[in-house]
Design an enzyme around this catalytic site. Structure first.
Site, short mmCIF file in Angstrom:
data_model
loop_
_atom_site.label_atom_id
_atom_site.label_comp_id
_atom_site.label_asym_id
_atom_site.label_seq_id
_atom_site.Cartn_x
_atom_site.Cartn_y
_atom_site.Cartn_z
N HIS A 38 0.83 -1.19 0.00
CA HIS A 38 0.00 0.00 0.00
C HIS A 38 0.88 1.25 0.00
O HIS A 38 1.99 1.25 0.53
CB HIS A 38 -0.89 0.04 1.25
CG HIS A 38 -2.22 -0.63 1.07
ND1 HIS A 38 -3.40 -0.06 1.47
CD2 HIS A 38 -2.54 -1.82 0.52
CE1 HIS A 38 -4.40 -0.88 1.19
NE2 HIS A 38 -3.90 -1.96 0.62
N GLU A 106 -6.56 -0.28 -5.91
CA GLU A 106 -7.57 0.65 -5.39
C GLU A 106 -7.10 2.08 -5.63
O GLU A 106 -5.90 2.37 -5.61
CB GLU A 106 -7.77 0.47 -3.88
CG GLU A 106 -8.09 -0.94 -3.44
CD GLU A 106 -6.86 -1.64 -2.90
OE1 GLU A 106 -5.77 -1.06 -2.96
OE2 GLU A 106 -7.01 -2.78 -2.45
#
Length: 345
Positions: A38, A106
């Site tokens: 991430h 995402e």
């Protein structure tokens, strides 16, 4: 039979803590590691997001377990050529124990350079081309690629492992599962969903299916529920919100709709070993070859002792009768079998 690994959360812990957890996971009897990739955590309460490739280098020096990214998005924030180089180096450092888990990502992580965030179908098309680029570079040949989404010119990887890392694809929906079935070496999921797993396996047997789930051990169930709600209520958001919300603050706003009661129903919380074992058996019964468990919150040492002494012994031989890991079913003993990416449509 189903094996059990540990999920290292880069959203919740810094590099030193992640390395310590890897050592504790190995000592507790877990067989492999997943690690998230991430740029942001899901919310500010989680509070971390180290660069995963640096952490993987540290892991190679701290333990002997197989490691997989779960998952890297090779399409927007990171060009697939750079992902190929990072993965090849990781495979070298881990002496062949690395798997490259990929997904369509995402907006939370991928919009940070100002690029547009495509719709799901375009993201899957980008992912397919990215895998093509990565596999070309894994050959060690100089390549030039001019495709729909990516250009690579006169590129060659010079530091290469003896065997390229397998590439596994994540899917939350049937389109992504079908793509994984067609082009991937393995399948990554977060749900014990026999239909999705069946879609993947329709493309050929012998490829591993891996999954992850989060739990929260604490001395009391109420304490564990509070911790899980504070840190990971985001996991109970419905639909495609996880793919399209752009900042941790947006996730915090959406998560205000998630109650402690919802978390308590969805997440194994507290000190009852059978509650934890039931969740993991559901994955085994769905045909998952390897399940990675992530502990929410700071009680890491208590969690590992709990799983070593109470939970993992309940799971000895977990899995459908006659099943085995994908490696065992193919007569291999490879221990490198492996949340994000994919669409929900």
């Amino acid at each position: 039979m189903t094996e059990f690994g540990y999920f290292l959360s880069c959203e919740e812990f810094g590099p030193a803590d992640l390395l310590d957890q890897a050592s504790m996971a190995q000592d507790a009897g877990f067989r492999s590691l997943w690690i998230s990739d991430h740029f942001h955590p899901w919310n500010d309460a989680q509070g971390h997001s180290p660069f995963v490739w640096s952490v993987i280098g540290g892991l190679s020096q701290r333990c002997e377990l197989p490691v997989e990214t779960a998952v890297t998005c090779p399409t927007v924030r990171l060009h697939p050529a750079l992902v190929a180089q990072a993965a090849a180096t990781s495979q070298v450092m881990l002496d062949g124990r690395f798997r490259l888990g990929l997904g369509s990502g995402e907006a939370l992580n991928e919009h940070v350079l100002g690029d547009p965030w495509p719709i799901a179908d375009v993201r899957l098309d980008m992912l397919e081309e990215a895998v093509e680029v990565i596999r070309k570079l894994f050959t060690g040949e100089q390549i030039t690629h001019r495709g729909r989404h990516y250009t690579v010119e006169n590129a060659r990887l010079y530091t290469l492992p003896d065997t390229p890392p397998p590439i596994d694809l994540s899917a939350f929906g049937p389109k992504a599962a079908a793509l994984a079935s067609r082009i991937a070496d393995g399948f990554v999921t977060t749900a014990p969903d026999p239909e999705l797993i069946g879609t993947f396996r329709a493309g050929g047997a012998g490829r591993p299916v891996s999954a992850s789930t989060k739990v929260c051990w604490a001395a009391s169930r109420d304490e564990a529920v509070r911790t899980a709600h504070r840190l990971w209520s985001v996991e109970q958001l419905p639909g495609e919100l996880n793919q399209i919300l752009p900042t941790p603050r947006h996730f915090e706003q959406a998560s205000e709709l998630v109650t402690e009661e919802t978390v308590a129903e969805a997440v194994p919380c507290g000190p009852d070993p059978e509650e934890h074992a039931r969740r993991l058996r559901a994955f085994a019964d769905a045909g998952v070859d390897r399940v990675h468990v992530g502990q929410m919150g700071p009680e890491q040492r208590g969690f590992f002792d709990f799983y070593r002494t109470k939970v993992l012994p309940l799971l000895d031989g977990a899995g459908p009768a006659g099943a085995g890991s994908a490696a065992e079913r193919n007569g291999r003993t490879d221990r490198t079998d492996p949340r994000n990416g994919g669409e929900r449509s």
